[in-house]
Design a protein around this motif. Structure first.
Motif, PDB file in Angstrom:
ATOM      1  N   GLY A  24      -1.386  -7.550   0.451  1.00  0.00           N
ATOM      2  CA  GLY A  24      -1.270  -6.100   0.437  1.00  0.00           C
ATOM      3  C   GLY A  24      -2.619  -5.443   0.632  1.00  0.00           C
ATOM      4  O   GLY A  24      -3.662  -5.994   0.272  1.00  0.00           O
ATOM      5  N   ALA A  25      -2.589  -4.271   1.234  1.00  0.00           N
ATOM      6  CA  ALA A  25      -3.810  -3.461   1.387  1.00  0.00           C
ATOM      7  C   ALA A  25      -4.936  -4.263   2.019  1.00  0.00           C
ATOM      8  O   ALA A  25      -6.068  -4.258   1.536  1.00  0.00           O
ATOM      9  CB  ALA A  25      -4.236  -2.897   0.034  1.00  0.00           C
ATOM     10  N   ASN A  26      -4.625  -4.939   3.136  1.00  0.00           N
ATOM     11  CA  ASN A  26      -5.627  -5.824   3.732  1.00  0.00           C
ATOM     12  C   ASN A  26      -6.184  -5.323   5.057  1.00  0.00           C
ATOM     13  O   ASN A  26      -6.994  -6.006   5.680  1.00  0.00           O
ATOM     14  CB  ASN A  26      -5.056  -7.234   3.922  1.00  0.00           C
ATOM     15  CG  ASN A  26      -6.148  -8.254   4.141  1.00  0.00           C
ATOM     16  OD1 ASN A  26      -7.216  -8.191   3.526  1.00  0.00           O
ATOM     17  ND2 ASN A  26      -5.901  -9.205   5.035  1.00  0.00           N
ATOM     18  N   TYR A  27      -5.729  -4.150   5.507  1.00  0.00           N
ATOM     19  CA  TYR A  27      -6.311  -3.553   6.712  1.00  0.00           C
ATOM     20  C   TYR A  27      -7.003  -2.257   6.306  1.00  0.00           C
ATOM     21  O   TYR A  27      -6.398  -1.380   5.680  1.00  0.00           O
ATOM     22  CB  TYR A  27      -5.246  -3.273   7.766  1.00  0.00           C
ATOM     23  CG  TYR A  27      -4.962  -4.450   8.664  1.00  0.00           C
ATOM     24  CD1 TYR A  27      -5.494  -4.524   9.951  1.00  0.00           C
ATOM     25  CD2 TYR A  27      -4.172  -5.511   8.225  1.00  0.00           C
ATOM     26  CE1 TYR A  27      -5.229  -5.609  10.781  1.00  0.00           C
ATOM     27  CE2 TYR A  27      -3.899  -6.598   9.043  1.00  0.00           C
ATOM     28  CZ  TYR A  27      -4.430  -6.638  10.321  1.00  0.00           C
ATOM     29  OH  TYR A  27      -4.180  -7.703  11.131  1.00  0.00           O
ATOM     30  N   ARG A  28      -8.237  -2.162   6.667  1.00  0.00           N
ATOM     31  CA  ARG A  28      -9.074  -1.048   6.220  1.00  0.00           C
ATOM     32  C   ARG A  28      -8.456   0.307   6.541  1.00  0.00           C
ATOM     33  O   ARG A  28      -8.271   1.169   5.678  1.00  0.00           O
ATOM     34  CB  ARG A  28     -10.462  -1.184   6.853  1.00  0.00           C
ATOM     35  CG  ARG A  28     -11.506  -0.176   6.391  1.00  0.00           C
ATOM     36  CD  ARG A  28     -12.844  -0.502   7.058  1.00  0.00           C
ATOM     37  NE  ARG A  28     -13.906   0.383   6.585  1.00  0.00           N
ATOM     38  CZ  ARG A  28     -14.153   1.577   7.099  1.00  0.00           C
ATOM     39  NH1 ARG A  28     -13.401   2.046   8.093  1.00  0.00           N
ATOM     40  NH2 ARG A  28     -15.135   2.319   6.627  1.00  0.00           N
ATOM     41  N   GLN A  29      -8.126   0.534   7.827  1.00  0.00           N
ATOM     42  CA  GLN A  29      -7.616   1.836   8.236  1.00  0.00           C
ATOM     43  C   GLN A  29      -6.234   2.112   7.640  1.00  0.00           C
ATOM     44  O   GLN A  29      -5.909   3.243   7.288  1.00  0.00           O
ATOM     45  CB  GLN A  29      -7.560   1.933   9.760  1.00  0.00           C
ATOM     46  CG  GLN A  29      -7.305   3.339  10.286  1.00  0.00           C
ATOM     47  CD  GLN A  29      -8.368   4.330   9.829  1.00  0.00           C
ATOM     48  OE1 GLN A  29      -9.560   4.060   9.944  1.00  0.00           O
ATOM     49  NE2 GLN A  29      -7.944   5.478   9.312  1.00  0.00           N
ATOM     50  N   HIS A  30      -5.434   1.057   7.504  1.00  0.00           N
ATOM     51  CA  HIS A  30      -4.099   1.192   6.922  1.00  0.00           C
ATOM     52  C   HIS A  30      -4.188   1.700   5.480  1.00  0.00           C
ATOM     53  O   HIS A  30      -3.453   2.610   5.073  1.00  0.00           O
ATOM     54  CB  HIS A  30      -3.390  -0.165   6.964  1.00  0.00           C
ATOM     55  CG  HIS A  30      -2.096  -0.221   6.219  1.00  0.00           C
ATOM     56  ND1 HIS A  30      -1.062   0.642   6.452  1.00  0.00           N
ATOM     57  CD2 HIS A  30      -1.671  -1.044   5.232  1.00  0.00           C
ATOM     58  CE1 HIS A  30      -0.047   0.354   5.661  1.00  0.00           C
ATOM     59  NE2 HIS A  30      -0.395  -0.662   4.894  1.00  0.00           N
ATOM     60  N   VAL A  31      -5.097   1.116   4.701  1.00  0.00           N
ATOM     61  CA  VAL A  31      -5.249   1.524   3.300  1.00  0.00           C
ATOM     62  C   VAL A  31      -5.733   2.967   3.220  1.00  0.00           C
ATOM     63  O   VAL A  31      -5.242   3.758   2.403  1.00  0.00           O
ATOM     64  CB  VAL A  31      -6.221   0.586   2.564  1.00  0.00           C
ATOM     65  CG1 VAL A  31      -6.457   1.089   1.135  1.00  0.00           C
ATOM     66  CG2 VAL A  31      -5.668  -0.825   2.536  1.00  0.00           C
ATOM     67  N   ILE A  32      -6.670   3.315   4.075  1.00  0.00           N
ATOM     68  CA  ILE A  32      -7.170   4.690   4.081  1.00  0.00           C
ATOM     69  C   ILE A  32      -6.034   5.665   4.369  1.00  0.00           C
ATOM     70  O   ILE A  32      -5.870   6.683   3.677  1.00  0.00           O
ATOM     71  CB  ILE A  32      -8.308   4.847   5.106  1.00  0.00           C
ATOM     72  CG1 ILE A  32      -9.528   4.030   4.680  1.00  0.00           C
ATOM     73  CG2 ILE A  32      -8.690   6.323   5.272  1.00  0.00           C
ATOM     74  CD1 ILE A  32     -10.614   3.949   5.739  1.00  0.00           C
ATOM     75  N   ASP A  33      -5.212   5.350   5.388  1.00  0.00           N
ATOM     76  CA  ASP A  33      -4.089   6.231   5.732  1.00  0.00           C
ATOM     77  C   ASP A  33      -3.110   6.378   4.571  1.00  0.00           C
ATOM     78  O   ASP A  33      -2.641   7.493   4.259  1.00  0.00           O
ATOM     79  CB  ASP A  33      -3.344   5.679   6.952  1.00  0.00           C
ATOM     80  CG  ASP A  33      -4.124   5.859   8.245  1.00  0.00           C
ATOM     81  OD1 ASP A  33      -5.112   6.616   8.246  1.00  0.00           O
ATOM     82  OD2 ASP A  33      -3.755   5.232   9.253  1.00  0.00           O
ATOM     83  N   LEU A  34      -2.776   5.250   3.906  1.00  0.00           N
ATOM     84  CA  LEU A  34      -1.823   5.308   2.802  1.00  0.00           C
ATOM     85  C   LEU A  34      -2.377   6.094   1.627  1.00  0.00           C
ATOM     86  O   LEU A  34      -1.669   6.887   1.000  1.00  0.00           O
ATOM     87  CB  LEU A  34      -1.450   3.885   2.361  1.00  0.00           C
ATOM     88  CG  LEU A  34      -0.508   3.103   3.269  1.00  0.00           C
ATOM     89  CD1 LEU A  34      -0.260   1.718   2.696  1.00  0.00           C
ATOM     90  CD2 LEU A  34       0.815   3.830   3.453  1.00  0.00           C
ATOM     91  N   GLU A  35      -3.659   5.867   1.315  1.00  0.00           N
ATOM     92  CA  GLU A  35      -4.270   6.582   0.190  1.00  0.00           C
ATOM     93  C   GLU A  35      -4.275   8.089   0.440  1.00  0.00           C
ATOM     94  O   GLU A  35      -3.989   8.887  -0.451  1.00  0.00           O
ATOM     95  CB  GLU A  35      -5.694   6.076  -0.033  1.00  0.00           C
ATOM     96  CG  GLU A  35      -5.770   4.661  -0.574  1.00  0.00           C
ATOM     97  CD  GLU A  35      -5.571   4.605  -2.074  1.00  0.00           C
ATOM     98  OE1 GLU A  35      -5.404   5.666  -2.695  1.00  0.00           O
ATOM     99  OE2 GLU A  35      -5.571   3.492  -2.612  1.00  0.00           O
ATOM    100  N   VAL A  36      -4.586   8.475   1.659  1.00  0.00           N
ATOM    101  CA  VAL A  36      -4.600   9.906   1.990  1.00  0.00           C
ATOM    102  C   VAL A  36      -3.182  10.469   1.932  1.00  0.00           C
ATOM    103  O   VAL A  36      -2.953  11.569   1.414  1.00  0.00           O
ATOM    104  CB  VAL A  36      -5.239  10.138   3.377  1.00  0.00           C
ATOM    105  CG1 VAL A  36      -5.060  11.587   3.813  1.00  0.00           C
ATOM    106  CG2 VAL A  36      -6.717   9.780   3.346  1.00  0.00           C
ATOM    107  N   ALA A  37      -2.211   9.719   2.444  1.00  0.00           N
ATOM    108  CA  ALA A  37      -0.822  10.187   2.456  1.00  0.00           C
ATOM    109  C   ALA A  37      -0.259  10.347   1.052  1.00  0.00           C
ATOM    110  O   ALA A  37       0.587  11.222   0.803  1.00  0.00           O
ATOM    111  CB  ALA A  37       0.043   9.227   3.264  1.00  0.00           C
ATOM    112  N   HIS A  38      -0.722   9.499   0.111  1.00  0.00           N
ATOM    113  CA  HIS A  38      -0.177   9.526  -1.247  1.00  0.00           C
ATOM    114  C   HIS A  38      -1.072  10.286  -2.224  1.00  0.00           C
ATOM    115  O   HIS A  38      -0.925  10.139  -3.440  1.00  0.00           O
ATOM    116  CB  HIS A  38       0.038   8.092  -1.751  1.00  0.00           C
ATOM    117  CG  HIS A  38       1.190   7.399  -1.100  1.00  0.00           C
ATOM    118  ND1 HIS A  38       2.507   7.749  -1.334  1.00  0.00           N
ATOM    119  CD2 HIS A  38       1.230   6.378  -0.204  1.00  0.00           C
ATOM    120  CE1 HIS A  38       3.296   6.971  -0.623  1.00  0.00           C
ATOM    121  NE2 HIS A  38       2.561   6.129   0.069  1.00  0.00           N
TER     122      HIS A  38
END
Length: 326
Positions: free
Chosen positions: A93-107
């Protein structure tokens, strides 16, 4: 079913069947398939049995792939199933840098005082520190989630926000326990494609917030992990840390990122998992999903959607979503 795309390298492994006949482990080479349950003297009944003898059988597979005078069957006309049935599935989980950034911003909380740009900058700094100093985040999934690369995906009636997560999956070749990072890739037989579907609405427990995530509920519905189409030997992939992961939804590109964006590479993941658990031949290590999930786009899966997922050299899977019926 989508046009069958050949993988990179001299051969790959897969599981096939003719109409409703018994599935068999197959060697795919030059658009043809050889039934390994007949071609190998010890008559393996499944691909996992081949992987269990990987170091012994790999040279034999190279010889068979180059041999013309064998009982080859055309790929067209055969049903392509999930390439193998794992005993264990380890999910990152949470292993792609940009993916985590997008999810954190969305939530973000509605009362978060930061602008989206400020939030992105802060989260990016955290991700960089995590890659350098912290440990991977890994949880376990059920083998019953595995589906074929061209099977329909049934969206459960309870799933309010079903989402896609295309991922590179490593297939383990031999038992691995407490292996170091430097030797970890020696335990990888090859790679395949996994779409690790997630219901975003049930990721977090609303009734027990202190406990946090509920991976059983959000990820383990039957068929929630379309796998394949092929198991491509590791030697055929020049650099698993530089592959393109692309998912199209109804023809529109949603995910398109390199595995370079992973915070923790395959060697670190395999080594980390092996410090606690004993990895077994045929086990899957899912390496996480890049940016571009449905929650980012504000567009979740629904009946009739068609997902087409590809990773450099590993072929293409194509699955259609259908709504669960009573």
């Amino acid at each position: 079913m989508a046009t069958l795309t050949q993988p990179v390298g001299p051969f790959a492994l897969g599981t096939f069947s003719a109409e409703d006949a018994r599935p068999f482990p197959g060697l795919l080479a030059r658009g043809r398939v050889l039934d390994l349950s007949r071609a190998l003297a010890w008559a393996p009944s499944e691909v996992r049995a081949v992987v269990e003898r990987w170091e012994e059988v790999l040279p034999v597979l190279h010889v068979l792939a180059a041999e013309e005078a064998l009982d080859w069957r055309p790929l067209e006309g055969l049903r392509v199933r999930a390439p193998l049935e794992p005993r264990q599935i380890f999910q990152s989980g949470a292993n792609y840098r940009q993916h985590v950034i997008d999810l954190e911003v969305a939530h973000r909380s509605p009362d978060d005082p930061r602008t989206p740009e400020e939030a992105r900058a802060e989260i990016a700094a955290v991700m960089d520190r995590r890659a350098a100093e912290d440990l991977p985040y890994v949880f376990i999934g059920l083998p019953t989630t595995i589906a074929g690369p061209y099977d329909d995906v049934v969206l459960p009636a309870w799933a309010e926000q079903p989402d896609w997560e295309l991922e590179l999956a490593a297939v383990i070749a031999k038992p691995a326990y407490r292996v170091c990072v430097e030797e970890a890739l020696e335990y990888v037989a090859g790679y395949t494609i996994a779409n690790d579907l997630t219901d975003r609405a049930t990721v977090f427990r609303r009734d027990m917030k202190a406990i946090g995530t509920d991976w059983l509920r959000c990820k383990n519905a039957p068929g929630f992990t379309p796998l394949g189409p092929w198991l491509v030997p590791a030697a055929s992939i020049a650099d698993p840390g530089d592959l393109r992961v692309t998912l199209r939804l109804n023809g529109d590109t949603m995910q398109d990122e390199s595995t370079k964006d992973m915070l923790f590479g395959i060697a670190r993941l395999v080594s980390y998992i092996s410090q606690t658990s004993r990895l077994l031949p045929g086990d899957l290590v899912l390496t996480g999903s890049p940016a571009g999930n449905g929650i980012h786009w504000g567009r979740l899966l629904q009946g009739g959607d068609v997902m087409e997922g590809s990773i450099t050299g590993l072929g293409v899977q194509c699955t259609r979503c259908v709504e669960e019926t009573a």
